[in-house]
Design an enzyme around this catalytic site. Structure first.
Site, short mmCIF file in Angstrom:
data_model
loop_
_atom_site.label_atom_id
_atom_site.label_comp_id
_atom_site.label_asym_id
_atom_site.label_seq_id
_atom_site.Cartn_x
_atom_site.Cartn_y
_atom_site.Cartn_z
N ASP A 122 0.84 -1.19 0.00
CA ASP A 122 0.00 0.00 0.00
C ASP A 122 0.88 1.25 0.00
OD1 ASP A 122 -2.35 1.51 0.17
OD2 ASP A 122 -2.34 1.50 2.36
N HIS A 123 0.65 2.15 -0.94
CA HIS A 123 1.36 3.42 -1.02
C HIS A 123 2.89 3.26 -1.06
CE1 HIS A 123 -1.95 6.26 -0.83
NE2 HIS A 123 -2.52 5.48 0.06
N GLY A 155 -7.30 8.64 7.38
CA GLY A 155 -7.43 8.96 8.80
C GLY A 155 -8.87 8.91 9.30
N HIS A 200 -9.36 4.74 -1.84
CA HIS A 200 -8.56 4.82 -0.62
C HIS A 200 -9.30 5.67 0.41
CE1 HIS A 200 -4.35 3.45 -1.91
NE2 HIS A 200 -5.16 3.16 -2.92
N SER A 237 -12.56 4.09 5.21
CA SER A 237 -13.11 3.58 6.47
C SER A 237 -14.37 4.35 6.83
CB SER A 237 -12.08 3.69 7.60
OG SER A 237 -11.12 2.67 7.53
N ILE A 262 -9.39 -0.29 3.76
CA ILE A 262 -9.88 -0.11 5.13
C ILE A 262 -8.72 -0.28 6.09
CG2 ILE A 262 -11.43 -1.00 6.91
CD1 ILE A 262 -13.24 -1.98 4.55
N ASP A 263 -8.42 0.77 6.84
CA ASP A 263 -7.35 0.73 7.85
C ASP A 263 -7.83 1.33 9.16
OD1 ASP A 263 -4.97 0.54 9.21
OD2 ASP A 263 -3.91 2.03 8.03
#
Length: 310
Positions: free
Chosen positions: A82-83, A181, A211, A214, A255-256
């Site tokens: 990711d990224h 975030g 992206h 969440s 989802i983070d």
């Protein structure tokens, strides 16, 4: 059961108008919670590793944990970077056994983004690995990603077509109003679905990625705050918006933050209610269960990917 690319997953998701959850992983309990949820729901999943996770856990530990999860669950799993912030990092992950990498050169000019992305695509494809790239910039903070609102920009549909054609990427992360975030919106949540629909129509059957997606589930924010946390005003992307996006070409939803909130809420609660406990298993076990429950909810009620492995 194997480490696989996302190619077939995305084909099925696009045709079925659902999305595959791409969940960020940092340790064993997070991986177990996600994979147990996917196994229960018979869902395809992507486990992704950020630059921050690579520094924290060491890539080889994470890869071996994912390999163990595949053996234990019998699922096919995508291991995704990711990224990735440089061609060198992406190439290293390809060599380390990742089956998918994201090169994020969106902070460069359009032409430089194309040049760097094409370099990664040529290397990854030669090794049978797929590539995601980003056009447009999401605001917010997550691990090594830190973009101010002033520097954020939406994806230009015509540029998206040119970018895909000139780079040969396998999927494209677009910016339509989400952000990284826990503080995605101050007022009413809003995504630019008109822009998404235009991009999807210009790139038929091409998998798009969202992206910063969440939901920032209120129950976990409330639990964190109830048991000593300080997360005021956190707000994520409403679930109905994510469901709508999956019907407009979005095949992968990242989802983070929701994982972090679920885990932290469970740990805070356990330690407050059981102040004499100092065995990590006592509070990491409930945290793992909280992640599993949250991921199952996402798969069933937001992503729509239940039974996608049948």
């Amino acid at each position: 059961m194997a480490l696989v690319t996302s190619t077939e997953m995305f084909k099925k998701a696009y045709a079925g108008q659902y999305a595959i959850g791409a969940f960020n992983v940092n340790n064993m309990e997070i991986i177990q919670g996600i994979v147990d949820a996917a196994k229960q729901e018979k869902s395809a999943i992507i486990l992704q590793v950020s630059a921050g996770a690579r520094k924290y856990a060491n890539p080889i530990y994470l890869r071996k944990l994912v390999e163990a999860a595949i053996e234990d669950s019998g699922l096919d799993i995508v291991l995704h970077l990711d990224h990735g912030d440089s061609a060198e990092m992406c190439k290293k992950c390809v060599d380390d056994g990742f089956t998918s990498v994201m090169i994020d050169a969106s902070h460069h000019s359009f032409e430089e983004n194309i040049r760097i992305t094409k370099e990664v695509v040529e290397y990854a494809h030669s090794k049978g690995v797929v590539v995601e790239a980003e056009l447009g910039r999401l605001a917010g903070v997550e691990d090594a990603v830190n973009v101010s609102k002033e520097d954020a920009s939406y994806t230009d549909p015509e540029q998206a077509v040119e970018f895909v054609k000139r780079t040969g990427i396998d999927s494209l992360a677009i910016a339509i109003g989400t952000s990284h975030g826990a503080y995605k919106f101050k007022g009413e949540p809003k995504l630019d679905f008109e822009r998404l629909e235009v991009i999807s129509n210009l790139l038929p059957n091409f998998p798009l990625v969202l992206h910063g997606a969440s939901t920032v589930l209120p129950e976990f924010v409330e639990l964190c705050n109830k048991y000593g946390g300080n997360i005021p005003g956190a707000q994520g992307v409403p679930e109905h918006m994510l469901r709508q996006a999956s019907k407009l070409g979005v095949c992968k939803i990242n989802i983070d933050t929701d994982l972090r909130l679920a885990m932290t809420a469970a740990i805070r609660r356990h330690l407050v209610e059981n102040p004499s406990d100092f065995d990590p298993r006592k509070y990491l076990g409930p945290a793992r269960d909280a992640i599993q429950g949250m991921v199952q909810h996402k798969i069933k009620n937001v992503l729509g990917s239940s039974n996608s492995m049948l």
